[in-house]
Motif scaffolding. Structure first.
Motif, short mmCIF file in Angstrom:
data_model
loop_
_atom_site.label_atom_id
_atom_site.label_comp_id
_atom_site.label_asym_id
_atom_site.label_seq_id
_atom_site.Cartn_x
_atom_site.Cartn_y
_atom_site.Cartn_z
N ARG A 148 38.90 -28.29 -4.24
CA ARG A 148 39.40 -29.84 -4.00
C ARG A 148 38.09 -30.69 -4.65
O ARG A 148 38.40 -31.63 -5.04
CB ARG A 148 39.33 -30.06 -2.78
CG ARG A 148 39.74 -31.56 -2.25
CD ARG A 148 40.97 -32.13 -2.79
NE ARG A 148 40.70 -33.66 -2.36
CZ ARG A 148 40.27 -34.54 -3.08
NH1 ARG A 148 39.51 -34.31 -3.73
NH2 ARG A 148 40.35 -35.76 -2.42
N GLN A 167 47.63 -31.43 -1.15
CA GLN A 167 46.99 -32.57 -0.15
C GLN A 167 47.82 -33.37 0.28
O GLN A 167 48.53 -34.01 -0.54
CB GLN A 167 45.90 -33.07 -0.74
CG GLN A 167 45.12 -34.12 0.16
CD GLN A 167 43.80 -34.83 -0.20
OE1 GLN A 167 43.34 -34.70 -1.09
NE2 GLN A 167 43.79 -35.89 0.44
N LEU A 175 44.75 -30.58 3.67
CA LEU A 175 44.64 -29.73 2.45
C LEU A 175 45.14 -28.17 2.70
O LEU A 175 44.57 -27.60 3.68
CB LEU A 175 43.29 -29.82 1.81
CG LEU A 175 43.04 -29.18 0.51
CD1 LEU A 175 43.76 -29.76 -0.62
CD2 LEU A 175 41.55 -28.80 0.20
#
Length: 1286
Positions: free
Chosen positions: A356, A298, A303
């Motif tokens: 994530r 990130q 990302l």
């Protein structure tokens, strides 16, 4: 999937050397000259204005910016769950047409906003699951504080929870509400730990949103509401879950608590259920669980990572690069190397997003790349650029050289603009904050589905897209309206609309249903309680533009609008004129356009939806009394479908509590209306019962209404009672839906009747709506929609498990419906064109039968009527309340669904018959109702068959009571179809005889004796009587000799009566039935003889004659054959007539009887038969054997062959020769060359006949000469004649 649009960051100068990541690592900006206005104007469109240090310094020196406008946006209206402010009681609410429009301008029409719970109070409420992650020092690769929501916790785990830090609380709020550029403009110094936490918390935290954008439909129960919604809405708080039994925080958006309380949603969803495994969300979960996600990084608001698809038997493993841009907890752009072309995210994007969310500590986090570049000196920057170009020189070298040339040129455009783009720096202040939605793919998909015309499951796919729009609205996602706009544009561009318009034909039912759903969704959009006025104005302009097009479908499904209006809402003013019933042009968007007059500013309405404890004040004025019922509960006096549209809008936009409160107020209003209608009926009951008819009716029915008001209220109430199953991911277009499970949830505190639950209210309002007496609308589609909507509501009702509380509600409402008079569809007297209640009553009967049989039968017997086929309209009834309309139709109603309604009537009757098995009294009552109200013979026959099947099970004894009912119904069918044409009549007759046989011998005797009222003579003799005296019937009933004789006697009597009435059809059957009784047989034979001179045909007489010969009566057979011969006429060219065999048989019979009989028959043959080949055949047969070989007692055969030169064969020979001569001339008149050969063969057969007498050869030679002379013009034919015959 397009690449993200990079936001420009300010130009940065080298900063003094410092320790990276140290405490003094705040940003330092060099002062840059502000670009001239011309340069600003030359910027690429849509790019934000670039911040400068001068601007930042000015901001620091100036007073701090006022936060008032932002605060007003959140607190302008009451918050869900907060008590209303003390304001004076309002006057009664105005009607839709009288309601003032909302003030124009930038004011937000935001009715509902999240409640201002202080952070401290929220922190102290429950421990936070975020603290489970170890807190790293600022600047660590993992990003310091980890954890979002607790998604990476194993379900059931209870970690040691700690309160969130003040930094995380502030960073979460800023990351969710503010664009990062705004943070940069507001503060000169942003410490790096703060930057990291803001960037960290800016990624979406809710897996539901990822699921929503990666699958067609998600249903997680009623709490699947808005979290992280669109602009103007409050996203779900990612705070800690409440303790068991506690309510969600007041500031939480719908579904927030449910989301947090169910960690690992995706994991559970990936294994629950068997269907939908191929959906991107499920596939993404499998990729994540299998460890296919790697190299996750990130950088700021960007990302990236790689996702590897495992190898299969047909394809090798593939690794795809995935990039995601995000801003304010929304994914704004996605890119994947798989090249996915679809509306929703691919499985690789899902896998990276879930990685994530679930594993934030394993993600390397860096600040925006511009921040990293800021820390480099010149040598480091040059090294960085050269290494970057070297690593990707084949891809970026041309671009790098181009940029270098432009930077070195002082007059280039790139040097006129301050700053440089940074794709990792987040969005600009001016950028719209919404989730990524591929508009082109939406258009293409809708266009494709429409082009398929409802085939290949396209209708289901479009309905799934509509469901996705509703899901987005519920999540308060601005893409809901955006996606609906794209869908509508493609619908309006459908080329079939023009074709249907030109041809004047209506669209298909599937297409009509899609348009209806489209119109209903736009009503929800327009009634959005938190939309801005400028947004609503934009939508209304689009809707008006679409509605004005000629091809825009009409609301009632018809392109013509000349019929009187019976679907519009009733006029609000009492002084309307008759012309107000004329139908305006109403399109599918008209109701949404009319929503412009609706607003949410009424103080009484705000108090209803914002508080559970809103009751009537102690001191009420005259105007306030209209707003509350006698128990002090608030009422909402508005047109019912319009009020329900408000409920649907609240529910659709993620305000379930507010929708519930308004629903309860509407139900209380309907109760009061029902009570007043009962009082009105009590004063009119005597008069209405005497007349037996009424013209009082509701012109606007709630069932089948375009806004589906009853379905909306029912779903709102049942969703509040549905047990949550948040770990289950249901995909309706992939597998069967799981049946819902409901529980009783008490109506919120403050209601006097605390024993009520939302579930009982749902049942009550469904019964009230479906039991409403309303007139049948005009038009096929409108009538079909009534039936379809009723079936949908009943299917939902059948999902309810009736307990004692629901049964009490059911009984109470059924009694009210039975006593409702003309205002209820189950009242004693209803309008002639009232919508039947058969389907509704069938549900009520089945539901009530185990608990209150008397009430269930009373209700079903009341509902079995069908007035449109029974009554004639009487004069108008003027004694009705002002809110009802008297209609005197001057036409016979066109009920396009009448066949369906009659079948439902039959289903109701069949259900009652089945339930009443063995109860003689109830069966008799039901039978009388069927005979009175059902007018279709085929349906009564079906009922009779059903009753017979139930009464005669294969595994138990026969039920005589129900069997007698089946017989009675069968007899009625026979009487109804006796004088009409029915293709199933023969089947019906056979079935009735079978049913009577099962009942017993007395039933058979009864139908034999009363045959003339049930059967035609042919049916009575050939089917009924023949079956009754058959050997099979005797064995089935085990009849003794007297019983057999009784049946046979009745059958003979029937046969003679039928033969007298219809001898042509019944004489043979009568002879067959009477052959065992000499007297009866003689009577039947005499009837046949007497009828022979009348209307009997030669074929009938020949058939009877053959029967008589077969039974040993040759002389009687000869007599009948002679009578038949006198009715026959065979022309010269009818050599294939079906009666030829009968003629040959008759001649053979007479020849066998003797010379005298043959002599008597030959004149009849000569007179009736003119076909030469037939006559020659008869002549040949008579000369082969001697006559008199039948063996008749008292007669002797001469044993000599008959000569053709003597009587009676001489007459036959002459007739045959003449027939050949006449036939020859007839054939030569129109002969063609292709028939010459056939004609020569014909002459050869004629010569054989000519040669039978002694002078025959001379006659034939003379005949040939005549032919040659007469037809000498036919040279080729005559040549053939000479060659054959000389």
């Amino acid at each position: 999937m397009s690449a993200p649009c990079a936001r420009r960051r300010p130009a940065l100068a080298p900063a003094p050397s410092r320790a990276p990541g140290g405490p003094d690592s705040a940003r330092r900006l060099t002062l840059v000259r502000r670009p001239p206005p011309s340069a600003l104007a030359a910027r690429a469109p849509g790019r934000p204005r670039l911040p400068t240090r001068a601007g930042r310094l000015a901001g620091l020196l100036a007073p701090p910016p006022r936060r008032r406008s932002w605060a007003l946006a959140r607190g302008a209206w009451p918050w869900p769950g907060s008590p209303p402010p003390p304001v004076p009681l309002p006057p009664p609410p105005q009607s839709v047409s009288q309601s003032p429009a909302m003030a124009e301008g930038g004011e937000r029409e935001e009715l509902l906003s999240p409640s201002p719970v202080s952070p401290a109070k929220r922190l102290c409420s429950w421990p936070s699951p975020q603290a489970q992650h170890p807190r790293g020092a600022p600047g660590t690769a993992s990003g310091g504080v980890g954890g979002v929501g607790g998604s990476c916790l194993h379900p059931g785990a209870r970690p040691h929870l700690q309160p969130e830090s003040l930094l995380d609380c502030a960073a979460k709020t800023v990351a969710e509400k503010w664009a990062y550029e705004r943070v940069e403009e507001r503060f000169e110094r942003i410490p790096e730990p703060v930057q990291r936490r803001i960037v960290y918390w800016s990624f979406p935290r809710n897996e539901r949103e990822i699921c929503m954008y990666s699958s067609f439909q998600y249903r997680g129960g009623p709490s699947a509401g808005a979290a992280g919604g669109a602009t103007g809405a409050s996203p779900a708080e990612e705070g800690p879950p409440p303790p068991p039994g506690a309510a969600a925080p007041a500031g939480s958006a719908p579904g927030a608590a449910a989301v947090v309380a169910s960690p690992g949603l995706g994991a559970g969803a990936g294994t629950a259920g068997g269907g939908g495994e191929g959906l991107p969300f499920r596939r993404g979960i499998r990729l994540l669980d299998s460890g296919s996600v790697e190299n996750v990084l990130q950088v700021g608001f960007h990302l990236s990572g790689t996702v590897t698809e495992p190898a299969t038997t047909s394809e090798p493993a593939m690794t795809y690069k995935v990039a995601i841009s995000f801003d304010r907890c929304k994914i704004t752009s996605v890119t994947c190397g798989c090249g996915n072309k679809d509306i929703f995210y691919c499985a690789h994007v899902v896998a990276l997003s879930l990685y994530r969310i679930r594993k934030p500590d394993q993600v390397k986090l860096r600040l925006p790349i511009s921040e990293t570049l800021f820390q480099m000196n010149r040598d480091q920057l040059q090294k960085f650029i050269q290494y970057l170009i070297t690593a990707h020189h084949t891809e970026v070298l041309p671009t790098a050289q181009k940029l270098a040339d432009e930077i070195l040129s002082s007059n280039s455009e790139i040097n006129q603009v301050n700053g440089a783009p940074d794709p990792t720096a987040g969005a600009s202040i001016d950028d719209e904050n919404c989730w990524h939605l591929d508009e082109e793919q939406v258009k293409e998909q809708v266009k494709l589905f429409l082009s398929q015309g409802g085939y290949y499951g396209s209708g289901k796919q479009l309905n799934s897209m509509f469901a996705k729009v509703r899901e987005m609205l519920r999540m308060r996602d601005s893409n809901g309206a955006r996606m609906l706009t794209l869908i509508t544009e493609q619908f309006m561009a459908d080329p079939r609309l023009t074709l249907w318009r030109q041809q004047g034909t209506s669209m298909t039912d599937k297409c009509r249903q899609l348009w209806d759903e489209l119109g209903a969704l736009w009503v929800c959009i327009i009634l959005n309680p938190h939309c801005k006025l400028e947004e609503k104005s934009c939508w209304l302009q689009k809707l008006q533009k679409w509605s004005d097009l000629d091809v825009c479908p009409l609301e009632d499904g018809n392109y013509g609008h000349e019929l009187p209006n019976i679907t519009n809402a009733l006029p609000q003013n009492a002084n309307h004129n008759p012309d107000s019933l004329s139908r305006p042009r109403r399109t599918v968007f008209t109701r949404a356009i009319e929503g412009r007059e609706l607003h949410w500013q009424d103080s009484h309405l705000q108090r209803i939806i914002s508080s559970d404890i809103y009751i009537a004040p102690a001191c009420q004025g005259e105007s306030e009394r209209l707003l509350f019922n006698s128990q002090g509960q608030p009422l909402w006096l508005e047109h019912v479908p319009t009020a329900c549209a408000r409920v649907d809008a609240l529910r659709s936009h993620g305000y379930p509590k507010e929708a519930l409160r308004l629903t309860v107020a509407i139900i209380n209003t309907l109760r009061l209306q029902q009570q007043r209608q009962l009082e009105i009926y009590k004063h009119q009951k005597k008069e209405l019962l005497q007349r037996g008819t009424t013209t009082i009716t509701n012109l606007e029915g709630w069932v089948g209404h375009p806004l589906d008001p009853i379905g909306c209220l029912f779903l709102t109430l049942t969703e509040a009672c549905r047990l949550n199953d948040d770990g289950y991911l249901e995909v309706s277009d992939m597998n069967e839906s799981r049946p819902p499970v409901y529980q009783h949830v008490p109506v919120a505190a403050g209601c006097p009747n605390s024993s009520e639950s939302y579930l009982s209210l749902a049942l009550e309002v469904a019964l009230m709506g479906m039991g409403q007496q309303r007139v049948m609308p005009e038009g096929l589609y409108a009538q079909d929609k009534v039936c379809r909507n009723e079936e949908q509501l009943l299917s939902r009702l059948q999902e309810l498990q009736l307990d004692d509380e629901l049964v009490q509600t059911l009984q109470k409402q059924c009694i009210l419906l039975l006593e409702g008079g003309p205002f209820s569809g189950l009242g004693e007297v209803i309008h002639r064109e009232s919508v039947p209640m058969h389907t509704f009553a069938k549900y009520l009967f089945s539901a009530l039968l185990p608990h209150d049989p008397d009430l269930s039968y009373k209700l079903a017997l009341r509902a079995i009527r069908l007035p449109v086929l029974e009554n004639s309209t009487s004069a108008g009834d003027t004694s009705h309340p002002h809110h009802m309309v008297s209609v005197v139709p001057s036409r016979y109603p066109r009920w396009f669904t009448l066949g369906h309604l009659e079948s439902q009537q039959c289903e109701l009757a069949s259900t009652m018959l089945t339930a009443a098995k063995g109860d003689t009294l109830r069966l008799r009552t039901i039978l009388e109702a069927i005979q009175k109200h059902i007018h279709s013979s085929s349906l009564i026959f079906k009922l009779a068959q059903d009753a017979f099947k139930i009464a005669t099970p294969t595994d138990s004894t026969t039920d005589s009571t129900l069997l007698n009912v089946a017989l009675e119904l069968g007899l009625q069918v026979m009487r109804m179809t006796l004088s009409t044409l029915n293709w199933r009549r023969r089947e019906m007759v056979r079935w009735l005889v079978t049913c009577a046989t099962e009942v017993g011998v007395r039933a058979l005797v009864s139908i034999l004796q009363s045959w003339y009222t049930l059967f035609t003579p042919t049916e009575a003799t050939s089917i009924v009587a023949a079956t009754a005296v058959s050997h099979t019937t005797i064995l089935r009933l085990s009849l003794d000799y007297p019983q057999r004789e009784e049946l046979a006697s009745c059958a003979r009597t029937l046969a003679l009566q039928c033969a007298m009435k219809d001898p042509q059809s019944c004489a043979l059957s009568a002879l067959t039935l009477c052959e065992k009784d000499h007297i009866a047989f003689e009577a039947a034979y005499q009837i046949a003889i007497d009828a022979a001179a009348g209307g009997m045909t030669h074929s009938q007489l020949f058939t009877i004659a053959r029967y008589m010969e077969l039974r040993g009566y040759p002389l009687r057979a000869f007599k009948l054959a002679s009578l038949a011969m006198s009715h026959l006429n065979l022309a010269y060219n009818q050599d294939t007539h079906p009666a030829i065999n009968d003629v040959l048989w008759a001649c053979a019979l007479s020849h066998s009887l003797g010379k005298n009989e043959l002599a008597a028959l030959i004149p009849l043959v000569v007179k009736s038969v003119h076909c030469a080949t037939v006559l020659s055949d008869i002549l040949r047969r008579c000369t082969v054997t001697a006559p008199g070989l039948a063996g008749i007692p008292g007669r002797r055969s001469s044993g000599k062959l008959m000569s053709t030169d003597k009587a009676p064969l001489r007459q036959l020979l002459d007739a045959t020769i003449n027939a050949y001569i006449n036939t020859t001339h007839s054939r030569l008149t129109h002969i063609s060359p292709r028939h010459y050969g056939e004609f020569i063969e014909f002459l050869s057969k004629a010569r054989e006949t000519f040669l039978l007498p002694q002078d025959g050869h001379l006659q034939f030679a003379q005949f040939i000469d005549n032919l040659k002379q007469i037809y000498k013009g036919k040279k080729k034919l005559m040549l053939l004649v000479r060659e054959r015959f000389g």
